[in-house]
Motif scaffolding. Structure first.
Motif, PDB file in Angstrom:
ATOM      1  N   GLU A  46      32.737  34.662  27.371  1.00  0.00           N
ATOM      2  CA  GLU A  46      33.408  35.457  26.326  1.00  0.00           C
ATOM      3  C   GLU A  46      32.433  35.810  25.206  1.00  0.00           C
ATOM      4  OE1 GLU A  46      36.891  33.189  25.242  1.00  0.00           O
ATOM      5  OE2 GLU A  46      37.643  33.303  27.304  1.00  0.00           O
ATOM      6  N   PHE A  47      31.587  34.869  24.845  1.00  0.00           N
ATOM      7  CA  PHE A  47      30.548  35.111  23.836  1.00  0.00           C
ATOM      8  C   PHE A  47      29.651  36.275  24.284  1.00  0.00           C
ATOM      9  CE2 PHE A  47      26.109  34.271  22.641  1.00  0.00           C
ATOM     10  CZ  PHE A  47      26.187  34.239  21.253  1.00  0.00           C
ATOM     11  N   LEU A  48      29.216  36.242  25.526  1.00  0.00           N
ATOM     12  CA  LEU A  48      28.340  37.292  26.058  1.00  0.00           C
ATOM     13  C   LEU A  48      29.086  38.621  26.206  1.00  0.00           C
ATOM     14  CD1 LEU A  48      26.537  35.103  28.730  1.00  0.00           C
ATOM     15  CD2 LEU A  48      25.532  35.993  26.604  1.00  0.00           C
ATOM     16  N   TRP A  49      30.365  38.573  26.603  1.00  0.00           N
ATOM     17  CA  TRP A  49      31.183  39.791  26.736  1.00  0.00           C
ATOM     18  C   TRP A  49      31.239  40.526  25.398  1.00  0.00           C
ATOM     19  CZ3 TRP A  49      33.866  42.943  30.007  1.00  0.00           C
ATOM     20  CH2 TRP A  49      34.825  43.783  29.431  1.00  0.00           C
ATOM     21  N   LYS A  50      31.483  39.784  24.337  1.00  0.00           N
ATOM     22  CA  LYS A  50      31.596  40.396  23.010  1.00  0.00           C
ATOM     23  C   LYS A  50      30.292  41.068  22.593  1.00  0.00           C
ATOM     24  CE  LYS A  50      35.235  37.356  21.432  1.00  0.00           C
ATOM     25  NZ  LYS A  50      35.518  36.061  20.824  1.00  0.00           N
ATOM     26  N   ARG A  51      29.193  40.634  23.169  1.00  0.00           N
ATOM     27  CA  ARG A  51      27.890  41.229  22.878  1.00  0.00           C
ATOM     28  C   ARG A  51      27.504  42.279  23.920  1.00  0.00           C
ATOM     29  NH1 ARG A  51      29.047  37.047  20.646  1.00  0.00           N
ATOM     30  NH2 ARG A  51      28.237  36.349  18.663  1.00  0.00           N
ATOM     31  N   LYS A  52      28.473  42.635  24.765  1.00  0.00           N
ATOM     32  CA  LYS A  52      28.301  43.657  25.811  1.00  0.00           C
ATOM     33  C   LYS A  52      27.190  43.306  26.810  1.00  0.00           C
ATOM     34  CE  LYS A  52      30.239  47.404  23.045  1.00  0.00           C
ATOM     35  NZ  LYS A  52      31.592  47.085  23.403  1.00  0.00           N
ATOM     36  N   ARG A  53      27.001  42.022  27.027  1.00  0.00           N
ATOM     37  CA  ARG A  53      26.030  41.540  28.019  1.00  0.00           C
ATOM     38  C   ARG A  53      26.817  41.194  29.287  1.00  0.00           C
ATOM     39  NH1 ARG A  53      22.692  37.070  25.010  1.00  0.00           N
ATOM     40  NH2 ARG A  53      21.922  36.765  27.138  1.00  0.00           N
ATOM     41  N   PHE A  54      27.306  42.239  29.935  1.00  0.00           N
ATOM     42  CA  PHE A  54      28.269  42.086  31.019  1.00  0.00           C
ATOM     43  C   PHE A  54      27.691  41.397  32.251  1.00  0.00           C
ATOM     44  CE2 PHE A  54      29.577  46.012  28.696  1.00  0.00           C
ATOM     45  CZ  PHE A  54      30.640  45.428  28.025  1.00  0.00           C
ATOM     46  N   LYS A  55      26.450  41.693  32.572  1.00  0.00           N
ATOM     47  CA  LYS A  55      25.839  41.073  33.755  1.00  0.00           C
ATOM     48  C   LYS A  55      25.703  39.564  33.556  1.00  0.00           C
ATOM     49  CE  LYS A  55      22.101  41.730  37.026  1.00  0.00           C
ATOM     50  NZ  LYS A  55      20.895  42.484  37.364  1.00  0.00           N
ATOM     51  N   ASP A  56      25.252  39.166  32.384  1.00  0.00           N
ATOM     52  CA  ASP A  56      25.125  37.736  32.082  1.00  0.00           C
ATOM     53  C   ASP A  56      26.500  37.073  32.034  1.00  0.00           C
ATOM     54  OD1 ASP A  56      22.344  37.984  31.845  1.00  0.00           O
ATOM     55  OD2 ASP A  56      22.448  38.382  29.690  1.00  0.00           O
ATOM     56  N   ALA A  57      27.440  37.729  31.371  1.00  0.00           N
ATOM     57  CA  ALA A  57      28.786  37.171  31.229  1.00  0.00           C
ATOM     58  C   ALA A  57      29.437  36.973  32.592  1.00  0.00           C
ATOM     59  CB  ALA A  57      29.649  38.081  30.359  1.00  0.00           C
ATOM     60  N   SER A  58      29.225  37.921  33.480  1.00  0.00           N
ATOM     61  CA  SER A  58      29.848  37.873  34.804  1.00  0.00           C
ATOM     62  C   SER A  58      29.515  36.581  35.546  1.00  0.00           C
ATOM     63  CB  SER A  58      29.413  39.086  35.625  1.00  0.00           C
ATOM     64  OG  SER A  58      30.012  39.061  36.892  1.00  0.00           O
ATOM     65  N   LYS A  59      28.286  36.117  35.421  1.00  0.00           N
ATOM     66  CA  LYS A  59      27.860  34.894  36.111  1.00  0.00           C
ATOM     67  C   LYS A  59      28.656  33.682  35.631  1.00  0.00           C
ATOM     68  CE  LYS A  59      23.227  36.767  36.522  1.00  0.00           C
ATOM     69  NZ  LYS A  59      21.932  36.823  35.857  1.00  0.00           N
ATOM     70  N   HIS A  60      28.938  33.649  34.345  1.00  0.00           N
ATOM     71  CA  HIS A  60      29.681  32.513  33.790  1.00  0.00           C
ATOM     72  C   HIS A  60      31.154  32.586  34.178  1.00  0.00           C
ATOM     73  CE1 HIS A  60      26.191  31.055  31.660  1.00  0.00           C
ATOM     74  NE2 HIS A  60      25.935  32.317  31.357  1.00  0.00           N
ATOM     75  N   PHE A  61      31.708  33.794  34.178  1.00  0.00           N
ATOM     76  CA  PHE A  61      33.095  33.953  34.613  1.00  0.00           C
ATOM     77  C   PHE A  61      33.230  33.658  36.105  1.00  0.00           C
ATOM     78  CE2 PHE A  61      33.346  37.116  30.959  1.00  0.00           C
ATOM     79  CZ  PHE A  61      33.984  36.217  30.112  1.00  0.00           C
ATOM     80  N   GLU A  62      32.190  34.022  36.864  1.00  0.00           N
ATOM     81  CA  GLU A  62      32.207  33.744  38.303  1.00  0.00           C
ATOM     82  C   GLU A  62      32.272  32.242  38.561  1.00  0.00           C
ATOM     83  OE1 GLU A  62      29.810  34.995  42.364  1.00  0.00           O
ATOM     84  OE2 GLU A  62      28.827  35.304  40.426  1.00  0.00           O
ATOM     85  N   TYR A  63      31.527  31.477  37.784  1.00  0.00           N
ATOM     86  CA  TYR A  63      31.574  30.015  37.939  1.00  0.00           C
ATOM     87  C   TYR A  63      32.994  29.504  37.679  1.00  0.00           C
ATOM     88  CZ  TYR A  63      30.653  25.064  37.604  1.00  0.00           C
ATOM     89  OH  TYR A  63      30.688  23.713  37.826  1.00  0.00           O
ATOM     90  N   ALA A  64      33.571  29.926  36.557  1.00  0.00           N
ATOM     91  CA  ALA A  64      34.917  29.464  36.190  1.00  0.00           C
ATOM     92  C   ALA A  64      35.950  29.932  37.212  1.00  0.00           C
ATOM     93  CB  ALA A  64      35.278  29.973  34.795  1.00  0.00           C
ATOM     94  N   GLY A  65      35.793  31.165  37.688  1.00  0.00           N
ATOM     95  CA  GLY A  65      36.733  31.709  38.669  1.00  0.00           C
ATOM     96  C   GLY A  65      36.613  31.055  40.034  1.00  0.00           C
ATOM     97  N   GLY A  66      35.465  30.455  40.296  1.00  0.00           N
ATOM     98  CA  GLY A  66      35.249  29.786  41.580  1.00  0.00           C
ATOM     99  C   GLY A  66      35.614  28.311  41.584  1.00  0.00           C
ATOM    100  N   ASP A  67      36.000  27.791  40.423  1.00  0.00           N
ATOM    101  CA  ASP A  67      36.348  26.376  40.309  1.00  0.00           C
ATOM    102  C   ASP A  67      37.844  26.211  40.590  1.00  0.00           C
ATOM    103  OD1 ASP A  67      36.946  23.777  39.581  1.00  0.00           O
ATOM    104  OD2 ASP A  67      35.955  23.884  37.617  1.00  0.00           O
ATOM    105  N   TYR A  68      38.152  25.744  41.781  1.00  0.00           N
ATOM    106  CA  TYR A  68      39.555  25.629  42.211  1.00  0.00           C
ATOM    107  C   TYR A  68      40.351  24.609  41.394  1.00  0.00           C
ATOM    108  CZ  TYR A  68      38.593  28.649  46.146  1.00  0.00           C
ATOM    109  OH  TYR A  68      38.260  29.739  46.917  1.00  0.00           O
ATOM    110  N   ASP A  69      39.671  23.728  40.689  1.00  0.00           N
ATOM    111  CA  ASP A  69      40.355  22.731  39.861  1.00  0.00           C
ATOM    112  C   ASP A  69      40.556  23.194  38.418  1.00  0.00           C
ATOM    113  OD1 ASP A  69      40.486  20.875  41.971  1.00  0.00           O
ATOM    114  OD2 ASP A  69      38.433  20.198  41.556  1.00  0.00           O
ATOM    115  N   PHE A  70      39.991  24.333  38.065  1.00  0.00           N
ATOM    116  CA  PHE A  70      40.041  24.821  36.685  1.00  0.00           C
ATOM    117  C   PHE A  70      41.391  25.482  36.417  1.00  0.00           C
ATOM    118  CE2 PHE A  70      38.476  28.211  33.566  1.00  0.00           C
ATOM    119  CZ  PHE A  70      38.537  27.371  32.472  1.00  0.00           C
ATOM    120  N   SER A  71      42.066  25.027  35.367  1.00  0.00           N
ATOM    121  CA  SER A  71      43.417  25.533  35.075  1.00  0.00           C
ATOM    122  C   SER A  71      43.430  27.015  34.680  1.00  0.00           C
ATOM    123  CB  SER A  71      44.064  24.704  33.963  1.00  0.00           C
ATOM    124  OG  SER A  71      43.311  24.807  32.775  1.00  0.00           O
ATOM    125  N   ASN A  72      42.319  27.534  34.171  1.00  0.00           N
ATOM    126  CA  ASN A  72      42.238  28.955  33.792  1.00  0.00           C
ATOM    127  C   ASN A  72      41.407  29.762  34.781  1.00  0.00           C
ATOM    128  OD1 ASN A  72      43.873  28.854  31.500  1.00  0.00           O
ATOM    129  ND2 ASN A  72      42.175  28.131  30.236  1.00  0.00           N
TER     130      ASN A  72
END
Length: 167
Positions: free
Chosen positions: A28-54
């Protein structure tokens, strides 16, 4: 910057249970700075964690990054995956409606938009899409209704200025 150093430090010390939350915050920090490629990697990690509530949020934001980077096929897949995880999550429906609208698939766009309105509150962006979509479909009553809400609640928004240019 200091914030990035702190995020990297937190990630290096994170355990399995806390890592995805930190990845989301950093994304989210990177998204707000329009660093979409960098941000995507962090969201991908969170989205790939099957135990993560969000997890669905991670997939949604990954899709938003992919859309910003022009990879609409991957973005659509990420939005669909977010809905597979949490079908009552409204925002991915809005993104899918926007993608369908851009492709002139107005029936699909309308279906996705209706799902969005079932699960999420309207905002300037959704109202503007609703106006454009229902204008194409000839639903003048919905266009007028959405335009009125946009004017009354979000009269200073960029979307309302766009609407003013349209009419």
């Amino acid at each position: 910057p200091e914030a990035e150093t702190n995020f990297k430090k937190a990630l290096s010390k994170a355990n399995k249970e806390s890592r995805s939350g930190i990845e989301m915050a950093y994304g989210e920090f990177l998204w707000k700075r329009k660093r979409f490629k960098d941000a995507s990697k962090h969201f991908e990690y969170a989205g790939g964690d099957y135990d993560f509530s969000n997890r669905s949020q991670g997939l949604y934001w990954m899709g938003r990054c992919q859309a910003e980077l022009g990879d609409l096929v991957k973005a659509e897949g990420s939005f669909q995956r977010a809905l597979n995880v949490k079908p009552e999550f409204g925002e991915p429906y809005l993104e899918l409606a926007e993608l369908a609208f851009r492709q002139r698939d107005y029936i699909n766009a309308e279906q996705q938009y209706e799902q969005f309105t079932k699960y999420a509150k309207q905002n300037p962006r959704s109202l503007w899409l609703g106006i454009r979509l229902h204008r194409v479909l000839g639903h003048d009553d919905k266009v007028a209704s959405y335009a009125l809400v946009l004017k009354n609640l979000y009269g200073s928004s960029d979307e309302y200025l766009e609407y003013q240019r349209l009419i």
